[in-house]
Design a protein around this motif. Structure first.
Motif, short mmCIF file in Angstrom:
data_model
loop_
_atom_site.label_atom_id
_atom_site.label_comp_id
_atom_site.label_asym_id
_atom_site.label_seq_id
_atom_site.Cartn_x
_atom_site.Cartn_y
_atom_site.Cartn_z
N UNK A 22 31.16 -43.02 -1.97
CA UNK A 22 29.94 -42.17 -2.06
C UNK A 22 29.55 -41.73 -3.22
N UNK A 23 30.42 -41.45 -4.38
CA UNK A 23 29.95 -41.35 -5.58
C UNK A 23 28.66 -42.30 -6.07
N UNK A 24 29.15 -43.47 -5.89
CA UNK A 24 28.38 -44.73 -6.39
C UNK A 24 26.91 -44.54 -5.77
N UNK A 25 27.04 -44.03 -4.34
CA UNK A 25 25.82 -44.01 -3.47
C UNK A 25 24.95 -43.10 -4.40
N UNK A 26 25.68 -41.91 -4.72
CA UNK A 26 24.93 -40.78 -5.44
C UNK A 26 24.54 -41.37 -6.53
N UNK A 27 25.07 -41.91 -7.12
CA UNK A 27 24.66 -42.43 -8.41
C UNK A 27 23.35 -43.42 -8.33
N UNK A 28 23.52 -44.09 -7.47
CA UNK A 28 22.04 -44.94 -7.19
C UNK A 28 20.96 -44.25 -6.77
N UNK A 29 21.05 -42.94 -6.28
CA UNK A 29 20.15 -42.09 -5.90
C UNK A 29 19.89 -41.13 -6.80
N UNK A 30 20.60 -41.25 -8.03
CA UNK A 30 20.05 -40.46 -9.22
C UNK A 30 20.71 -39.00 -9.20
N UNK A 31 21.88 -38.86 -8.08
CA UNK A 31 22.35 -37.69 -8.13
C UNK A 31 23.57 -37.49 -9.15
N UNK A 32 23.41 -37.55 -10.20
CA UNK A 32 24.45 -37.91 -11.19
C UNK A 32 25.64 -36.87 -11.33
N UNK A 33 25.16 -35.62 -11.30
CA UNK A 33 26.11 -34.54 -11.22
C UNK A 33 27.05 -34.64 -10.28
N UNK A 34 26.53 -34.76 -9.06
CA UNK A 34 27.27 -34.92 -7.90
C UNK A 34 28.18 -36.07 -7.73
N UNK A 35 27.84 -37.10 -8.30
CA UNK A 35 28.86 -38.22 -8.48
C UNK A 35 29.69 -37.95 -9.43
N UNK A 36 29.56 -37.33 -10.43
CA UNK A 36 30.58 -36.93 -11.57
C UNK A 36 31.62 -36.30 -10.79
N UNK A 37 31.13 -34.96 -10.10
CA UNK A 37 32.15 -34.19 -9.50
C UNK A 37 32.89 -34.72 -8.41
N UNK A 38 32.46 -35.80 -7.53
CA UNK A 38 33.09 -36.47 -6.69
C UNK A 38 34.28 -37.42 -7.45
N UNK A 39 34.03 -37.97 -8.48
CA UNK A 39 34.86 -38.79 -9.12
C UNK A 39 36.09 -38.02 -9.85
N UNK A 40 35.44 -36.81 -10.53
CA UNK A 40 36.51 -35.91 -10.92
C UNK A 40 37.48 -35.30 -9.92
N UNK A 41 37.01 -35.09 -8.77
CA UNK A 41 37.98 -34.92 -7.73
C UNK A 41 38.95 -35.99 -7.55
N UNK A 42 38.35 -37.20 -7.24
CA UNK A 42 39.37 -38.09 -7.02
C UNK A 42 40.28 -38.34 -7.97
N UNK A 43 39.90 -38.14 -9.42
CA UNK A 43 40.90 -38.44 -10.46
C UNK A 43 42.24 -37.50 -10.02
#
Length: 319
Positions: A22-43
């Motif tokens: 999902x985070x990578x999908x957000x990244x592809x869509x240009x939703x960078x901050x949302x992608x970062x938040x997801x990765x941080x949650x998974x971390x």
């Protein structure tokens, strides 16, 4: 009934995979901050004993690759970028995971490359060495998909040091492998930089590569990567003297960059717009665009962008 340790581990594995997808999908869509938040949650889950080293490594590699691109686009999270790449390498080596080691080395090469690009350092040899180590390992693994990308980044290190013949050789090889392994992203990157190299020697071929890169990004839904591809097409049209078409692509890129809040690309959109107006004989308007680009580049503190804009302003002074 309570879940077994094995069942918990399986659920974490599924959750980590879903989070990174999902985070990578957000990244592809240009939703960078949302992608970062997801990765941080998974971390946060990586510290739990039920998460296997295998799934931890998989997540770290994907997270690390995202943060590298995040750093390039925002000039932030540099410390996290380096940390994730090193964590992935240590875990891959501990597991003796050949593919993981190769990818971790590739990520480290990227971190060094982008650090140099953002800070203005000119020696890309260390970044190249890591990319070459990754390429050697990918070749041993017969992994053409990832080999295409490590070869591409090796080419980038040569291009930044103005060794265009070597860069072209790596880009062509990367393109061939990317196409044969259905790596559309890798092919789009190789064709984009081949377009740049050909701009000074064959504008027709340059345009073909630029349009191909843009088409590949549109095909795979890589919205975040469209502005840079559109600006390249615009730049080629500027060189060809097709200023109306150049302006059309430039405006498309600027609109998308604003929509996705990609400040880095807004710098280059202003530069390209300035080039167009300069070619139209509108020097005052060109200066306005270049000065807007300069102000934004300084705010972002990106050395490569600052240098690019300064060259444009110096060009105006000489004209």
């Amino acid at each position: 009934m309570s879940l077994s340790t094995e069942a918990i581990s399986e659920r974490y594995a599924t959750s980590l995979q879903a989070t990174s997808e999902i985070a990578n999908a957000y990244s592809f869509q240009g939703r960078l901050d949302e992608a970062l938040q997801l990765f941080q949650a998974g971390e946060q889950w990586l510290l739990l004993q039920e998460v296997s080293p295998e799934h931890k490594l998989s997540f770290l590699l994907k997270y690390g690759q995202f943060v590298i691109h995040y750093y390039f686009l925002t000039n932030s999270e540099e410390e996290r970028m380096h940390s994730l790449a090193q964590q992935a390498r240590q875990l891959a080596e501990a597991r003796q995971d050949a593919s993981g080691i190769a990818t971790a080395l590739y990520l480290i090469g990227q971190t060094l490359y982008y650090h140099n690009l953002q800070t203005g350092e000119s020696d890309y040899r260390e970044a190249r060495e890591y990319c070459e180590q990754a390429s050697t390992r990918y070749e041993q693994l017969h992994d053409s998909y990832n080999l295409a990308e490590s070869l591409f980044y090796t080419g980038l290190t040569y291009e930044r040091q103005h060794q265009d013949a070597q860069a072209q050789e790596y880009y062509q090889r990367a393109l061939q492998l990317a196409e044969s392994s259905s790596n559309a992203w890798g092919a789009s990157e190789a064709t984009r930089h081949l377009a740049g190299l050909y701009m000074s020697i064959d504008l027709e071929q340059s345009l073909n590569y630029a349009l191909k890169s843009l088409a590949l990004r549109e095909e795979i839904g890589f919205k975040r990567g469209l502005p840079s591809a559109q600006l390249l097409v615009s730049d080629v049209y500027v060189e060809r003297g097709n200023l109306e078409q150049a302006l059309e692509y430039c405006q498309q890129a600027e609109q998308l960059a604003r929509e996705m809040k990609l400040q880095n690309y807004l710098v280059y959109a202003q530069v390209t717009h300035g080039d167009i107006t300069y070619k139209q004989g509108k020097r005052d308007e060109a200066r306005t665009h270049f000065e807007k680009a300069a102000n934004l580049a300084r705010q972002l503190n990106i050395a490569f962008a600052i240098a690019t804009v300064n060259e444009k302003l110096e060009m105006l002074e000489r004209a």
